[in-house]
Design an enzyme around this catalytic site. Structure first.
Site, PDB file in Angstrom:
ATOM      1  N   GLU A 158      -2.423  14.699  18.041  1.00 29.52           N
ATOM      2  CA  GLU A 158      -1.475  15.812  17.861  1.00 29.52           C
ATOM      3  C   GLU A 158      -1.089  15.992  16.389  1.00 29.52           C
ATOM      4  O   GLU A 158       0.050  16.326  16.060  1.00 29.52           O
ATOM      5  CB  GLU A 158      -0.236  15.628  18.744  1.00 29.52           C
ATOM      6  N   GLY A 159      -2.048  15.754  15.530  1.00 31.00           N
ATOM      7  CA  GLY A 159      -1.840  15.917  14.098  1.00 31.00           C
ATOM      8  C   GLY A 159      -1.614  14.579  13.426  1.00 31.00           C
ATOM      9  O   GLY A 159      -0.569  13.950  13.607  1.00 31.00           O
TER      10      GLY A 159
ATOM     11  N   LEU B 184      -9.320  20.753  23.050  1.00 30.51           N
ATOM     12  CA  LEU B 184      -9.292  21.465  21.779  1.00 30.51           C
ATOM     13  C   LEU B 184     -10.285  20.867  20.783  1.00 30.51           C
ATOM     14  O   LEU B 184     -11.096  21.572  20.198  1.00 30.51           O
ATOM     15  CB  LEU B 184      -7.872  21.439  21.204  1.00 30.51           C
ATOM     16  N   SER B 185     -10.250  19.547  20.581  1.00 29.43           N
ATOM     17  CA  SER B 185     -11.062  18.897  19.553  1.00 29.43           C
ATOM     18  C   SER B 185     -12.559  18.976  19.844  1.00 29.43           C
ATOM     19  O   SER B 185     -12.990  18.969  21.003  1.00 29.43           O
ATOM     20  CB  SER B 185     -10.667  17.420  19.417  1.00 29.43           C
TER      21      SER B 185
ATOM     22  N   PRO C  55     -16.648  17.726  17.956  1.00 31.73           N
ATOM     23  CA  PRO C  55     -17.225  16.749  17.024  1.00 31.73           C
ATOM     24  C   PRO C  55     -16.996  17.094  15.558  1.00 31.73           C
ATOM     25  O   PRO C  55     -16.825  16.204  14.729  1.00 31.73           O
ATOM     26  CB  PRO C  55     -18.721  16.785  17.387  1.00 31.73           C
TER      27      PRO C  55
ATOM     28  N   ILE D 269     -11.394  14.010  24.480  1.00 37.63           N
ATOM     29  CA  ILE D 269     -10.587  14.739  25.447  1.00 37.63           C
ATOM     30  C   ILE D 269      -9.913  13.754  26.413  1.00 37.63           C
ATOM     31  O   ILE D 269     -10.578  13.109  27.233  1.00 37.63           O
ATOM     32  CB  ILE D 269     -11.438  15.768  26.218  1.00 37.63           C
TER      33      ILE D 269
ATOM     34  N   ASP E 284       4.028  22.483  19.653  1.00 35.77           N
ATOM     35  CA  ASP E 284       5.409  22.505  19.170  1.00 35.77           C
ATOM     36  C   ASP E 284       6.371  21.905  20.194  1.00 35.77           C
ATOM     37  O   ASP E 284       7.381  21.309  19.827  1.00 35.77           O
ATOM     38  CB  ASP E 284       5.839  23.943  18.853  1.00 35.77           C
TER      39      ASP E 284
END
Length: 365
Positions: free
Chosen positions: A349-350, A122-123, A125, A154, A225
């Protein structure tokens, strides 16, 4: 302090208590070190698969309490055991939630058996917490999807067999399966607690759409979630190990003609550590219980659990280093290892700051 006492809390059923106790006994016999993080993770994935523990991560009806308890147990003993376990779930979760029957049949049995390693890409740069800033592009040519872009930070990058990848299509952010042979994951990332991690580059990489185009963001959030509360479980495992190490040190270390444990300053520190762990555990397993047993939203509960447990674990491990003094920063010491391992939990994860925003938004709804 009985590390297993909380298994008797009313948040759990007898099956949870048995699962955690059995996993604790099982993992003690599996604590081996490969020559590097890659081989250690591959080893744990294989062993988890053979023992059936990955079934808890790769399930159409995940039981968050089971996953969180297992993460607590595995993190207590070995940070890479926790990592290898949960990444199989996080990486394959979107397929579980929205994959076609063919996709599920192709990947999920292999992931659960420990025969295929999953990654969650997902992430980027310039896009971490701000998912809307994704710049990776997916385009459809005839009946085939192709992705171009770069992902970074990743986990399992370089050892994964496939990457569940998020990219912008004409319809919006969408989720895809990309097999490892389609990407360049040679740019590895070294972090303070060694884990398989890489920057992953996509250049016209063949991809399979998961679910409907444009629904990728919702799918990513649904997946998180499930697993966000379990990050708190891992934090508890690190914190409990730090407390147990500290208690043993305090009882044996002589200082000023007495044991370290006899000094009130030490006693106060141990009291703060134990109280922090207990309160974090209550938030964690309340959130997990609510997710498993009710249809109510658990966004706020999960954010509170993740924020409080990871911040508490950081404080507990830091206190453990202080109790050990010079030994606490000696390379290879259990407490030094914990100090490096626990730090990332407040980010992935936040980050803590993101959790605070989530909590405030939920309060103001």
């Amino acid at each position: 302090m009985d590390r297993f006492e909380h298994y008797g809390w009313p948040f759990f059923d007898e099956r949870h208590r048995k699962l955690a106790a059995d996993a604790d006994a099982w993992v003690r016999g599996k604590l081996t070190k490969g020559k590097d993080a890659d081989s250690t993770c591959r080893y744990f994935v294989r062993e988890f698969g053979k023992a059936g523990y990955l079934d808890h991560c790769v399930s159409a009806t995940p039981d968050v309490r089971s996953i969180a308890l297992l993460r607590e147990v595995f993190a207590y003993h070995h940070g890479l055991a926790d990592f290898a376990f949960v990444m199989q779930g996080l990486g394959s979760g979107p397929i579980v939630l929205a994959g076609s029957e063919a996709q599920k049949k192709a990947w999920l049995p292999r992931v659960a058996a420990g025969e295929a390693i999953a990654a969650f890409a997902l992430s980027e740069p310039e896009a971490g917490s701000d998912v809307a800033a994704l710049s990776s592009v997916a385009r459809k040519e005839k009946n085939e999807w192709k992705i171009t872009g770069t992902k970074t930070w990743i986990s399992n990058g370089g050892i994964a067999d496939f990457y569940v990848t998020f990219a912008k299509a004409d319809e919006g952010i969408s989720a895809f399966i990309v097999e490892a042979r389609e990407v360049d994951a040679s740019e590895r990332i070294d972090i303070i607690a060694p884990h398989p991690m890489a920057t992953v580059k996509f250049k016209d990489a063949k991809a399979e759409l998961i679910g409907a185009a444009g629904q990728g963001f919702k799918l990513a959030m649904r997946n998180l979630d499930v697993f966000r509360t379990t990050v708190a479980g891992a934090a508890l495992g690190f914190a409990r190990r730090a407390l147990d190490e500290s208690l043993a040190r305090a009882r044996e270390r002589k200082m000023f003609g007495a044991r370290l444990a006899d000094l009130q300053m030490t006693q106060a520190k141990l009291a703060d550590m134990a109280t922090g762990i207990e309160s974090a555990a209550l938030l964690t397993y309340k959130s997990a219980w609510k997710k498993d047993t009710t249809k109510a939203r658990t966004t706020k509960d999960a954010a509170m659990a993740k924020m409080h447990a990871t911040e508490t674990a950081q404080a507990v491990v830091d206190a453990a280093v202080q109790i050990f003094g010079g030994l606490g920063v000696k390379s290879g010491h259990p407490v030094e290892r914990l100090y490096r391992e626990v730090r990332a939990l407040r980010i992935y994860e936040g980050a803590t700051e993101v959790q605070k925003v989530i909590i405030a938004r939920e309060l103001l709804r």
